[in-house]
Design a protein around this motif. Structure first.
Motif, PDB file in Angstrom:
ATOM      1  N   VAL A 101      -7.526  -3.049   0.319  1.00 54.50           N
ATOM      2  CA  VAL A 101      -6.288  -3.828   0.336  1.00 54.50           C
ATOM      3  C   VAL A 101      -5.461  -3.473   1.583  1.00 54.50           C
ATOM      4  CG1 VAL A 101      -4.069  -4.107  -0.870  1.00 54.50           C
ATOM      5  CG2 VAL A 101      -6.201  -4.156  -2.162  1.00 54.50           C
ATOM      6  N   GLY A 123     -10.454  -6.418  -7.975  1.00 51.14           N
ATOM      7  CA  GLY A 123      -9.644  -5.206  -8.034  1.00 51.14           C
ATOM      8  C   GLY A 123     -10.454  -3.940  -8.195  1.00 51.14           C
ATOM      9  N   ARG A 174     -10.254  -2.659 -16.409  1.00 51.87           N
ATOM     10  CA  ARG A 174     -10.675  -3.038 -15.058  1.00 51.87           C
ATOM     11  C   ARG A 174     -12.188  -3.225 -14.957  1.00 51.87           C
ATOM     12  NH1 ARG A 174      -6.093  -0.405 -14.886  1.00 51.87           N
ATOM     13  NH2 ARG A 174      -4.543  -1.062 -13.363  1.00 51.87           N
ATOM     14  N   PRO A 196       7.113  -4.187  -9.119  1.00 50.00           N
ATOM     15  CA  PRO A 196       6.594  -2.834  -8.874  1.00 50.00           C
ATOM     16  C   PRO A 196       6.928  -2.316  -7.483  1.00 50.00           C
ATOM     17  CG  PRO A 196       4.834  -4.319  -9.616  1.00 50.00           C
ATOM     18  CD  PRO A 196       6.046  -5.155  -9.392  1.00 50.00           C
ATOM     19  N   HIS A 224       3.494 -10.708  -3.128  1.00 51.21           N
ATOM     20  CA  HIS A 224       2.645  -9.641  -3.654  1.00 51.21           C
ATOM     21  C   HIS A 224       1.946 -10.069  -4.950  1.00 51.21           C
ATOM     22  CE1 HIS A 224       2.326  -5.644  -5.918  1.00 51.21           C
ATOM     23  NE2 HIS A 224       1.375  -5.648  -4.999  1.00 51.21           N
ATOM     24  N   PRO A 225       0.592 -10.001  -5.012  1.00 57.11           N
ATOM     25  CA  PRO A 225      -0.106 -10.463  -6.210  1.00 57.11           C
ATOM     26  C   PRO A 225       0.303  -9.725  -7.479  1.00 57.11           C
ATOM     27  CG  PRO A 225      -1.647 -10.133  -4.400  1.00 57.11           C
ATOM     28  CD  PRO A 225      -0.332  -9.587  -3.945  1.00 57.11           C
ATOM     29  N   GLY A 226       0.794  -8.504  -7.330  1.00 57.76           N
ATOM     30  CA  GLY A 226       1.247  -7.746  -8.508  1.00 57.76           C
ATOM     31  C   GLY A 226       2.707  -8.013  -8.839  1.00 57.76           C
ATOM     32  N   LEU A 237       9.886   0.952  -5.834  1.00 57.51           N
ATOM     33  CA  LEU A 237       9.521   2.042  -4.916  1.00 57.51           C
ATOM     34  C   LEU A 237      10.092   1.839  -3.515  1.00 57.51           C
ATOM     35  CD1 LEU A 237       5.914   2.357  -6.241  1.00 57.51           C
ATOM     36  CD2 LEU A 237       7.571   4.215  -6.190  1.00 57.51           C
ATOM     37  N   HIS A 297      -4.796  -0.050  -6.598  1.00 53.83           N
ATOM     38  CA  HIS A 297      -5.476  -0.851  -5.564  1.00 53.83           C
ATOM     39  C   HIS A 297      -6.675  -0.104  -5.000  1.00 53.83           C
ATOM     40  CE1 HIS A 297      -1.133  -1.599  -5.424  1.00 53.83           C
ATOM     41  NE2 HIS A 297      -1.383  -2.834  -5.053  1.00 53.83           N
ATOM     42  N   TYR A 338      -4.383  -5.979   4.601  1.00 54.20           N
ATOM     43  CA  TYR A 338      -2.958  -6.246   4.863  1.00 54.20           C
ATOM     44  C   TYR A 338      -2.384  -5.295   5.907  1.00 54.20           C
ATOM     45  CZ  TYR A 338      -3.149  -9.321   0.824  1.00 54.20           C
ATOM     46  OH  TYR A 338      -3.464 -10.335  -0.033  1.00 54.20           O
TER      47      TYR A 338
HETATM   48  C1  HEM Z   1       0.852  -2.230   1.511  1.00 48.36           C
HETATM   49  C2  HEM Z   1       1.281  -2.343   0.272  1.00 48.36           C
HETATM   50  C3  HEM Z   1       0.684  -3.233  -0.756  1.00 48.36           C
HETATM   51  C4  HEM Z   1      -0.184  -4.253  -0.632  1.00 48.36           C
HETATM   52  C5  HEM Z   1      -0.771  -4.806   0.646  1.00 48.36           C
HETATM   53  C6  HEM Z   1      -0.493  -4.720  -1.961  1.00 48.36           C
HETATM   54  C7  HEM Z   1      -1.370  -5.729  -2.253  1.00 48.36           C
HETATM   55  C8  HEM Z   1      -1.796  -6.047  -3.511  1.00 48.36           C
HETATM   56  C9  HEM Z   1      -2.890  -6.921  -3.813  1.00 48.36           C
HETATM   57  C10 HEM Z   1      -3.772  -7.634  -2.794  1.00 48.36           C
HETATM   58  C11 HEM Z   1      -3.018  -6.949  -5.158  1.00 48.36           C
HETATM   59  C12 HEM Z   1      -4.094  -7.714  -5.967  1.00 48.36           C
HETATM   60  C13 HEM Z   1      -5.209  -6.699  -6.005  1.00 48.36           C
HETATM   61  C14 HEM Z   1      -6.274  -6.865  -6.906  1.00 48.36           C
HETATM   62  O1  HEM Z   1      -6.496  -7.862  -7.583  1.00 48.36           O
HETATM   63  O2  HEM Z   1      -6.912  -5.846  -6.890  1.00 48.36           O
HETATM   64  C15 HEM Z   1      -2.018  -6.123  -5.717  1.00 48.36           C
HETATM   65  C16 HEM Z   1      -1.849  -5.893  -7.058  1.00 48.36           C
HETATM   66  C17 HEM Z   1      -0.846  -5.068  -7.572  1.00 48.36           C
HETATM   67  N1  HEM Z   1       0.007  -4.268  -6.860  1.00 48.36           N
HETATM   68 FE1  HEM Z   1       0.163  -4.164  -4.861  1.00 48.36          FE
HETATM   69  N2  HEM Z   1       0.208  -3.985  -2.860  1.00 48.36           N
HETATM   70  C18 HEM Z   1       0.934  -3.068  -2.151  1.00 48.36           C
HETATM   71  C19 HEM Z   1       1.776  -2.110  -2.672  1.00 48.36           C
HETATM   72  C20 HEM Z   1       2.055  -1.961  -3.978  1.00 48.36           C
HETATM   73  C21 HEM Z   1       2.934  -0.973  -4.505  1.00 48.36           C
HETATM   74  C22 HEM Z   1       3.663   0.070  -3.707  1.00 48.36           C
HETATM   75  C23 HEM Z   1       2.947  -1.134  -5.821  1.00 48.36           C
HETATM   76  C24 HEM Z   1       3.751  -0.285  -6.750  1.00 48.36           C
HETATM   77  C25 HEM Z   1       3.246   0.338  -7.754  1.00 48.36           C
HETATM   78  C26 HEM Z   1       2.067  -2.219  -6.164  1.00 48.36           C
HETATM   79  C27 HEM Z   1       1.777  -2.673  -7.433  1.00 48.36           C
HETATM   80  C28 HEM Z   1       0.820  -3.594  -7.752  1.00 48.36           C
HETATM   81  C29 HEM Z   1       0.481  -3.997  -9.078  1.00 48.36           C
HETATM   82  C30 HEM Z   1       1.137  -3.517 -10.381  1.00 48.36           C
HETATM   83  C31 HEM Z   1      -0.576  -4.903  -8.966  1.00 48.36           C
HETATM   84  C32 HEM Z   1      -1.331  -5.582 -10.097  1.00 48.36           C
HETATM   85  C33 HEM Z   1      -2.522  -4.683 -10.360  1.00 48.36           C
HETATM   86  C34 HEM Z   1      -3.431  -5.146 -11.460  1.00 48.36           C
HETATM   87  O3  HEM Z   1      -3.589  -6.349 -11.678  1.00 48.36           O
HETATM   88  O4  HEM Z   1      -3.995  -4.248 -12.086  1.00 48.36           O
HETATM   89  N3  HEM Z   1       1.539  -2.704  -5.006  1.00 48.36           N
HETATM   90  N4  HEM Z   1      -1.291  -5.563  -4.702  1.00 48.36           N
END
Ligand code: HEM
Ligand SMILES: Cc1cc2nc3c(=O)[nH]c(=O)nc-3n(C[C@H](O)[C@H](O)[C@H](O)COP(=O)(O)OP(=O)(O)OC[C@H]3O[C@@H](n4cnc5c(N)ncnc54)[C@H](O)[C@@H]3O)c2cc1C
Length: 509
Positions: free
Chosen positions: A65, A466, A460, A44, A38-40, A48, A61, A69
């Motif tokens: 996304v 993003g 952002r 996180p 997960h990139p984040g 959950l 997101h 995915y």
């Molecule tokens: C199907 C579920 C999920 C997928 C496919 C996913 C995928 C991704 C991807 C592709 C990014 C990089 C996005 C970007 O640069 O905009 C990202 C960032 C992130 N994700 Fe997820 N994510 C999922 C669920 C979650 C959940 C449930 C959380 C919990 C809060 C989470 C927290 C984060 C955080 C903190 C980042 C970094 C955001 C930032 O840089 O501002 N993700 N995720």
């Protein structure tokens, strides 16, 4: 894989790092294999595990996304329906002000069934090309021949040049006859292409062609037109306009590139340099302003011996193909003159109104799309325990952006109506001023919209990927509109000078 239904209780039981499910908007995702990728980061998601992560997800997101995915989706929650509207390719947005007023259910004196049909069809085609457009933009590479040809097959290149005989006999998207195509149809085409939200790539595909193809279409010999126009509109060849030089941008008359006739009078020999030529990096043809014996002339130069192009890095994507062009003893047949020798200024001027109007439509849609994103973001981002939209100061910013956008858009529609109903000569006489002033105003509005949107999106807005991607693009690229095609200062000045031409001698306070 077929999707199953689960209860929330069942999801709760999958809450460990190796067996990790989450719920996003009534869909169940198995994150077990993804959590470490997960990139984040894993943290996180682990927090959950087994829970509903909808708000947390949408706070961080874009919904694309989930599309990308989708392979992690294993099912849905029984008896629950999604609450989040997913964008269906080809559909209209329901967010207030995200579409122009006629498409938001308001009456319009301008748009007919034919315009609605065209928009629906063009939106589908453009949506189907959007992901590819973004890949080119992000990679900063040349729009591929295949992409250009897909544009060509759907008449998406030819429709950028306005109504006219070049469209006659064609059946355009939505079943529209080429003969019925007007400037409102064209406005729709520019807006739909603008929805890709990839400013540099757009210019690489359309920008150079919009300003150069008319020089051949309107001033080239029949033989030149027959050879060049079909291949350019089919996306097999590319063309650009080369006027500006390091020495002369706003002040076109001072260009230094020369074209001297050979002793037998059959050719010109072209020498000089051109700067910032959109699409120049990969153009097959250059419509070039040159100094001839008694003034400026326009010549169509084919890429060949003596023509060199190199990329100029600008603030937007190298996909725009912005070039520094060198002509060294380039032999050009006299038949390639566009218009009359020494009368090239007329050719240069002839397309300015259309070029600037195209920029109005692109600028207006860029603002509209950013406002849509601000609305969505302000509604979903929680800060200090409240949505951003619950803060009066944020509502005030949206109010300022929306009212500016709707006022410029109404002016653009009015100008478009004039274009539909005036002869070319009447347009030249009456519209240069209003178009220049409207362009000046639109780019000032873009400045304000970019500024307010940045404040709404925070960090952002200055992050390329993003949530804030679209806002980041606008704040980085709106100056292109404020400088290209006549800078703000020049537009403002031209607008008032044109008004003064019609100022009654006897008018006094
Ligand atoms: C199907 C579920 C999920 C997928 C496919 C996913 C995928 C991704 C991807 C592709 C990014 C990089 C996005 C970007 O640069 O905009 C990202 C960032 C992130 N994700 Fe997820 N994510 C999922 C669920 C979650 C959940 C449930 C959380 C919990 C809060 C989470 C927290 C984060 C955080 C903190 C980042 C970094 C955001 C930032 O840089 O501002 N993700 N995720
Ligand atoms: C990315 C990009 C793509 C471009 N694509 C093309 C293209 O495809 N083909 C092409 O021919 N050109 C192209 N251009 C050139 C563009 O049209 C010029 O940059 C523009 O005309 C301004 O010229 P300049 O940059 O030389 O500025 P200058 O003319 O040097 O002006 C500098 C500043 O002074 C201001 N100014 C100038 N004169 C006055 C005045 N009389 N009163 C008040 N203020 C004034 C201007 O507003 C400007 O902000 C492109 C430029 C860029 C950056």
């Amino acid at each position: 894989m077929s999707l199953k239904t689960f209860t929330r209780e069942e999801v709760k039981r999958h809450a460990s790092e190796d067996d990790l499910w989450i719920i996003i908007d009534s869909s169940v995702y198995d994150m077990s294999r993804f959590v470490d990728l997960h990139p984040g980061g894993a943290f996180p998601i682990l927090e959950l595990a087994g829970k509903d992560a909808t708000d947390a997800f949408y706070g961080l997101h874009r919904q694309e996304v989930l599309v990308k995915y989708n392979r992690y989706k294993i099912g849905t929650i029984a008896d629950e329906k999604p609450q989040v509207d997913f964008y269906e390719p080809g559909s209209l947005s329901k967010v207030p002000y995200a579409e122009s007023s006629a498409w938001m259910g308001f009456k319009s004196p301008y748009f007919t069934d034919s315009h609605f049909k065209l928009r629906a069809a063009v939106r589908k085609v453009c949506d189907s090309l959007a992901a590819e457009a973004r890949e080119f933009e992000d990679a900063g590479i040349k729009p591929s021949d295949e992409f250009m040809q897909k544009m060509g097959e759907n008449h998406l290149l030819a429709m950028n040049i306005g109504p006219g005989p070049h469209l006659h006999g064609m059946v355009l998207p939505g079943g529209i006859k080429g003969e019925d195509f007007d400037y409102f149809h064209e406005m729709i085409v520019h807006e739909e292409i603008g929805r890709w939200k990839v400013r540099g790539f757009d210019d690489g595909v359309i920008g150079g062609m919009v300003i150069s193809a008319p020089t051949v279409l309107n001033f080239g010999s029949p033989a030149l037109k027959k050879k060049i126009i079909p291949e350019v509109f089919a996306g097999r060849k590319r063309i650009c306009l080369a006027i500006s030089e390091p020495y002369a941008g706003s002040d076109v008359a001072r260009i230094r590139t020369t074209a001297k006739r050979t002793a037998d009078g059959k050719h010109f020999i072209v020498n000089g340099v051109k700067k910032w030529i959109t699409g120049g990096c990969w153009a097959d043809y250059f419509s070039v302003a040159v100094q001839t014996e008694k003034g400026i002339s326009m010549l169509l130069v084919e890429r060949g011996e003596g023509v060199e192009t190199k990329l100029i890095k600008t603030s937007y994507s190298p996909s725009a193909g912005t070039a520094y062009v060198t002509f060294e003893n380039v032999l050009v047949p006299v038949e390639n003159l566009l218009g009359k020798e020494n009368k090239g200024f007329l050719v240069v001027l002839s397309n300015f109104n259309h070029e600037r109007w195209v920029m109005l439509t692109g600028s207006s849609i860029a603002c509209r799309l950013v406002i849509e994103e601000c609305f969505k973001w302000a509604n979903q981002r929680l800060v200090f325990g409240k949505r951003l939209i619950d803060q009066p100061v944020i509502r005030n910013k949206l109010a300022k952006m929306i009212s500016s956008l709707e006022s410029i858009h109404a002016w653009i529609e009015n100008i478009t109506f004039q274009m539909n109903n005036m002869s070319y000569d009447e347009q030249s006489d009456k519209l240069a001023g209003p178009i220049a002033l409207c362009k000046y105003h639109v780019t000032r509005v873009m400045h304000d919209v970019a500024d307010e949107a940045c404040q709404i999106f925070g960090g952002r807005a200055i992050t390329k990927t993003g949530m804030g991607r679209t806002v980041e693009t606008l704040q980085r690229t709106y100056k292109f509109s404020a400088i290209l095609g006549g800078s703000e200062e020049i537009m403002a000045d031209l607008g008032v000078r044109q008004a003064m031409k019609k100022f009654p001698d006897g008018a006094r306070l």
